[in-house]
Design a protein around this motif. Structure first.
Motif, PDB file in Angstrom:
ATOM      1  N   GLY A 109       0.801  -1.227   0.000  1.00 21.79           N
ATOM      2  CA  GLY A 109       0.000   0.000   0.000  1.00 21.79           C
ATOM      3  C   GLY A 109       0.825   1.265   0.000  1.00 21.79           C
ATOM      4  O   GLY A 109       0.264   2.363   0.073  1.00 21.79           O
ATOM      5  N   ALA A 110       2.167   1.143  -0.096  1.00 22.10           N
ATOM      6  CA  ALA A 110       3.010   2.343  -0.045  1.00 22.10           C
ATOM      7  C   ALA A 110       4.134   2.284  -1.061  1.00 22.10           C
ATOM      8  O   ALA A 110       5.222   2.804  -0.830  1.00 22.10           O
ATOM      9  CB  ALA A 110       3.578   2.518   1.358  1.00 22.10           C
ATOM     10  N   GLN A 111       3.879   1.670  -2.206  1.00 19.34           N
ATOM     11  CA  GLN A 111       4.928   1.519  -3.209  1.00 19.34           C
ATOM     12  C   GLN A 111       5.436   2.863  -3.747  1.00 19.34           C
ATOM     13  O   GLN A 111       6.617   3.004  -4.061  1.00 19.34           O
ATOM     14  CB  GLN A 111       4.421   0.651  -4.369  1.00 19.34           C
ATOM     15  CG  GLN A 111       4.230  -0.816  -3.993  1.00 19.34           C
ATOM     16  CD  GLN A 111       5.531  -1.474  -3.562  1.00 19.34           C
ATOM     17  OE1 GLN A 111       6.426  -1.693  -4.377  1.00 19.34           O
ATOM     18  NE2 GLN A 111       5.647  -1.797  -2.282  1.00 19.34           N
ATOM     19  N   LYS A 112       4.556   3.848  -3.827  1.00 16.78           N
ATOM     20  CA  LYS A 112       4.971   5.165  -4.299  1.00 16.78           C
ATOM     21  C   LYS A 112       5.173   6.159  -3.160  1.00 16.78           C
ATOM     22  O   LYS A 112       5.928   7.123  -3.315  1.00 16.78           O
ATOM     23  CB  LYS A 112       3.943   5.717  -5.300  1.00 16.78           C
ATOM     24  CG  LYS A 112       3.911   4.957  -6.619  1.00 16.78           C
ATOM     25  CD  LYS A 112       2.951   5.605  -7.601  1.00 16.78           C
ATOM     26  CE  LYS A 112       2.971   4.868  -8.946  1.00 16.78           C
ATOM     27  NZ  LYS A 112       2.046   5.483  -9.940  1.00 16.78           N
ATOM     28  N   THR A 113       4.512   5.919  -2.033  1.00 21.27           N
ATOM     29  CA  THR A 113       4.644   6.882  -0.936  1.00 21.27           C
ATOM     30  C   THR A 113       5.933   6.691  -0.138  1.00 21.27           C
ATOM     31  O   THR A 113       6.552   7.677   0.280  1.00 21.27           O
ATOM     32  CB  THR A 113       3.431   6.801   0.020  1.00 21.27           C
ATOM     33  OG1 THR A 113       3.261   5.455   0.465  1.00 21.27           O
ATOM     34  CG2 THR A 113       2.168   7.274  -0.663  1.00 21.27           C
ATOM     35  N   LEU A 114       6.344   5.452   0.073  1.00 23.07           N
ATOM     36  CA  LEU A 114       7.574   5.228   0.847  1.00 23.07           C
ATOM     37  C   LEU A 114       8.798   5.918   0.225  1.00 23.07           C
ATOM     38  O   LEU A 114       9.572   6.561   0.936  1.00 23.07           O
ATOM     39  CB  LEU A 114       7.843   3.724   0.999  1.00 23.07           C
ATOM     40  CG  LEU A 114       7.386   3.086   2.305  1.00 23.07           C
ATOM     41  CD1 LEU A 114       7.443   1.577   2.219  1.00 23.07           C
ATOM     42  CD2 LEU A 114       8.203   3.577   3.484  1.00 23.07           C
ATOM     43  N   PRO A 115       8.995   5.830  -1.101  1.00 29.36           N
ATOM     44  CA  PRO A 115      10.173   6.489  -1.688  1.00 29.36           C
ATOM     45  C   PRO A 115      10.043   8.009  -1.792  1.00 29.36           C
ATOM     46  O   PRO A 115      11.052   8.707  -1.859  1.00 29.36           O
ATOM     47  CB  PRO A 115      10.273   5.866  -3.089  1.00 29.36           C
ATOM     48  CG  PRO A 115       9.358   4.690  -3.089  1.00 29.36           C
ATOM     49  CD  PRO A 115       8.297   4.996  -2.098  1.00 29.36           C
ATOM     50  N   THR A 116       8.804   8.532  -1.822  1.00 25.99           N
ATOM     51  CA  THR A 116       8.630   9.958  -2.130  1.00 25.99           C
ATOM     52  C   THR A 116       8.185  10.810  -0.951  1.00 25.99           C
ATOM     53  O   THR A 116       8.266  12.041  -1.031  1.00 25.99           O
ATOM     54  CB  THR A 116       7.601  10.134  -3.269  1.00 25.99           C
ATOM     55  OG1 THR A 116       6.317   9.633  -2.839  1.00 25.99           O
ATOM     56  CG2 THR A 116       8.044   9.390  -4.525  1.00 25.99           C
ATOM     57  N   ALA A 117       7.725  10.197   0.133  1.00 27.45           N
ATOM     58  CA  ALA A 117       7.200  10.973   1.266  1.00 27.45           C
ATOM     59  C   ALA A 117       8.292  11.810   1.918  1.00 27.45           C
ATOM     60  O   ALA A 117       9.406  11.336   2.140  1.00 27.45           O
ATOM     61  CB  ALA A 117       6.584  10.034   2.304  1.00 27.45           C
ATOM     62  N   SER A 118       7.945  13.031   2.246  1.00 25.73           N
ATOM     63  CA  SER A 118       8.875  13.880   2.999  1.00 25.73           C
ATOM     64  C   SER A 118       9.106  13.295   4.381  1.00 25.73           C
ATOM     65  O   SER A 118      10.243  13.221   4.856  1.00 25.73           O
ATOM     66  CB  SER A 118       8.302  15.296   3.115  1.00 25.73           C
ATOM     67  OG  SER A 118       9.045  16.076   4.025  1.00 25.73           O
ATOM     68  N   HIS A 119       8.016  12.858   5.031  1.00 24.18           N
ATOM     69  CA  HIS A 119       8.097  12.252   6.365  1.00 24.18           C
ATOM     70  C   HIS A 119       7.209  11.011   6.378  1.00 24.18           C
ATOM     71  O   HIS A 119       6.094  11.032   5.840  1.00 24.18           O
ATOM     72  CB  HIS A 119       7.642  13.238   7.442  1.00 24.18           C
ATOM     73  CG  HIS A 119       8.598  14.377   7.656  1.00 24.18           C
ATOM     74  ND1 HIS A 119       8.819  15.344   6.707  1.00 24.18           N
ATOM     75  CD2 HIS A 119       9.375  14.698   8.725  1.00 24.18           C
ATOM     76  CE1 HIS A 119       9.699  16.227   7.162  1.00 24.18           C
ATOM     77  NE2 HIS A 119      10.054  15.854   8.383  1.00 24.18           N
ATOM     78  N   PHE A 120       7.707   9.942   6.989  1.00 24.67           N
ATOM     79  CA  PHE A 120       6.973   8.676   7.030  1.00 24.67           C
ATOM     80  C   PHE A 120       6.923   8.209   8.486  1.00 24.67           C
ATOM     81  O   PHE A 120       7.959   8.051   9.132  1.00 24.67           O
ATOM     82  CB  PHE A 120       7.673   7.623   6.171  1.00 24.67           C
ATOM     83  CG  PHE A 120       6.816   6.449   5.820  1.00 24.67           C
ATOM     84  CD1 PHE A 120       5.986   6.477   4.709  1.00 24.67           C
ATOM     85  CD2 PHE A 120       6.829   5.304   6.608  1.00 24.67           C
ATOM     86  CE1 PHE A 120       5.198   5.386   4.388  1.00 24.67           C
ATOM     87  CE2 PHE A 120       6.041   4.214   6.294  1.00 24.67           C
ATOM     88  CZ  PHE A 120       5.221   4.250   5.177  1.00 24.67           C
ATOM     89  N   VAL A 121       5.715   8.024   8.996  1.00 22.14           N
ATOM     90  CA  VAL A 121       5.528   7.739  10.419  1.00 22.14           C
ATOM     91  C   VAL A 121       4.971   6.337  10.624  1.00 22.14           C
ATOM     92  O   VAL A 121       4.027   5.923   9.935  1.00 22.14           O
ATOM     93  CB  VAL A 121       4.564   8.763  11.068  1.00 22.14           C
ATOM     94  CG1 VAL A 121       4.401   8.491  12.563  1.00 22.14           C
ATOM     95  CG2 VAL A 121       5.078  10.190  10.839  1.00 22.14           C
ATOM     96  N   LEU A 122       5.577   5.606  11.553  1.00 25.11           N
ATOM     97  CA  LEU A 122       5.055   4.312  11.994  1.00 25.11           C
ATOM     98  C   LEU A 122       4.316   4.546  13.300  1.00 25.11           C
ATOM     99  O   LEU A 122       4.869   5.122  14.241  1.00 25.11           O
ATOM    100  CB  LEU A 122       6.195   3.321  12.203  1.00 25.11           C
ATOM    101  CG  LEU A 122       7.142   3.105  11.025  1.00 25.11           C
ATOM    102  CD1 LEU A 122       8.282   2.167  11.422  1.00 25.11           C
ATOM    103  CD2 LEU A 122       6.402   2.564   9.814  1.00 25.11           C
ATOM    104  N   LEU A 123       3.061   4.123  13.368  1.00 24.81           N
ATOM    105  CA  LEU A 123       2.247   4.321  14.566  1.00 24.81           C
ATOM    106  C   LEU A 123       2.135   3.008  15.323  1.00 24.81           C
ATOM    107  O   LEU A 123       1.662   2.002  14.780  1.00 24.81           O
ATOM    108  CB  LEU A 123       0.856   4.837  14.202  1.00 24.81           C
ATOM    109  CG  LEU A 123       0.800   6.272  13.650  1.00 24.81           C
ATOM    110  CD1 LEU A 123       0.967   6.271  12.131  1.00 24.81           C
ATOM    111  CD2 LEU A 123      -0.506   6.958  14.031  1.00 24.81           C
ATOM    112  N   PHE A 124       2.552   3.033  16.574  1.00 29.12           N
ATOM    113  CA  PHE A 124       2.535   1.857  17.426  1.00 29.12           C
ATOM    114  C   PHE A 124       1.563   2.049  18.585  1.00 29.12           C
ATOM    115  O   PHE A 124       1.383   3.164  19.081  1.00 29.12           O
ATOM    116  CB  PHE A 124       3.923   1.594  18.011  1.00 29.12           C
ATOM    117  CG  PHE A 124       4.966   1.238  16.991  1.00 29.12           C
ATOM    118  CD1 PHE A 124       5.187  -0.083  16.636  1.00 29.12           C
ATOM    119  CD2 PHE A 124       5.729   2.222  16.384  1.00 29.12           C
ATOM    120  CE1 PHE A 124       6.152  -0.420  15.704  1.00 29.12           C
ATOM    121  CE2 PHE A 124       6.700   1.890  15.447  1.00 29.12           C
ATOM    122  CZ  PHE A 124       6.906   0.569  15.105  1.00 29.12           C
ATOM    123  N   ALA A 125       0.952   0.948  19.011  1.00 31.72           N
ATOM    124  CA  ALA A 125       0.113   0.946  20.211  1.00 31.72           C
ATOM    125  C   ALA A 125       0.715  -0.020  21.226  1.00 31.72           C
ATOM    126  O   ALA A 125       1.360  -1.005  20.863  1.00 31.72           O
ATOM    127  CB  ALA A 125      -1.315   0.519  19.871  1.00 31.72           C
TER     128      ALA A 125
END
Length: 221
Positions: A71-87
């Motif tokens: 679900g992030a093939q284009k967003t992972l390489p191009t995102a300015s910031h990428f956040v992992l949300l943990f609970a």
């Protein structure tokens, strides 16, 4: 300063699941700090803040995640910031856990008697009100729901200042969790990955937003 209702609705109309960002544009540090602050200030059940946010900027680790994040093939390489949300995991959220006791004592600064009373009410909630302790994975799911409140607030805050975002659940949990362990990001003991959230600036305009009519989703009794 008061923001008008129309300005807020414009932000909701602006926000969409942006699938590709402009790789040449970076979000200013103060803007992203603002977005993170809206997550920190988000409400949570009992005020226990069962979350953690990892801002993943390392391109090598992003590339490793990309192989298992459809679900992030284009967003992972191009995102300015990428956040992992943990609970937080179940053992972290039991009333007697070090984390819950610390939140009540050190963060909420409750007197001992008030903390004891709150812990008793909280245990009743877990055991009998919602019966979270009876069902496998229920406490983890409940903590994830709390984390999604922060997720929504971050996306809305970003839209209010003209920044795009994309929430991502399209990933394979087992290999992603393995990579996070290997990279020292999350060992799986205290936290579990709930979702991912990419931020940046769109490269193209989205199609018009589609939603059902208000009369189809709201009932007044």
């Amino acid at each position: 300063m008061v923001i008008s209702k129309e300005q807020i609705l414009d932000a909701y109309r602006f926000r969409h699941a942006c699938k590709e960002f402009d790789p040449g544009r970076r979000i200013p540090e103060d803007d992203f700090s603002f977005i993170l602050e809206t997550a920190r200030l988000s409400p949570s059940s009992y005020g226990f803040e069962p979350w953690k946010f990892v801002v993943l900027q390392n391109p090598e680790i992003r590339e490793k995640l990309k192989a298992h994040t459809w679900g992030a093939q284009k967003t992972l390489p191009t995102a300015s910031h990428f956040v992992l949300l943990f609970a937080r995991t179940k053992q972290e959220l039991l009333p007697e856990s070090d984390y819950i006791q610390s939140i009540m004592k050190d963060v909420q600064q409750l007197p001992p008697e008030a903390a004891e009373n709150k812990g008793r009410v909280y245990r009743k909630f877990l055991e009998s009100d919602f019966k979270l302790l009876d069902r496998e994975g229920a406490t983890d799911d409940w903590a994830g729901k709390q984390t999604y409140i922060a997720l929504g607030n971050m996306m809305t805050a970003a839209a209010l200042i003209g920044i795009d975002s994309c929430p991502i659940e399209g990933f394979e949990q087992d290999p992603i969790n393995r990579i996070l362990r290997e990279e020292g990001i999350n060992d799986g003991e205290s936290f579990h990955l709930v979702c991912m959230l990419a931020f940046g600036y769109r490269v193209r305009e989205p199609r018009p937003k589609t939603r059902r009519e208000m009369s189809e989703i709201v009932e007044w009794k």
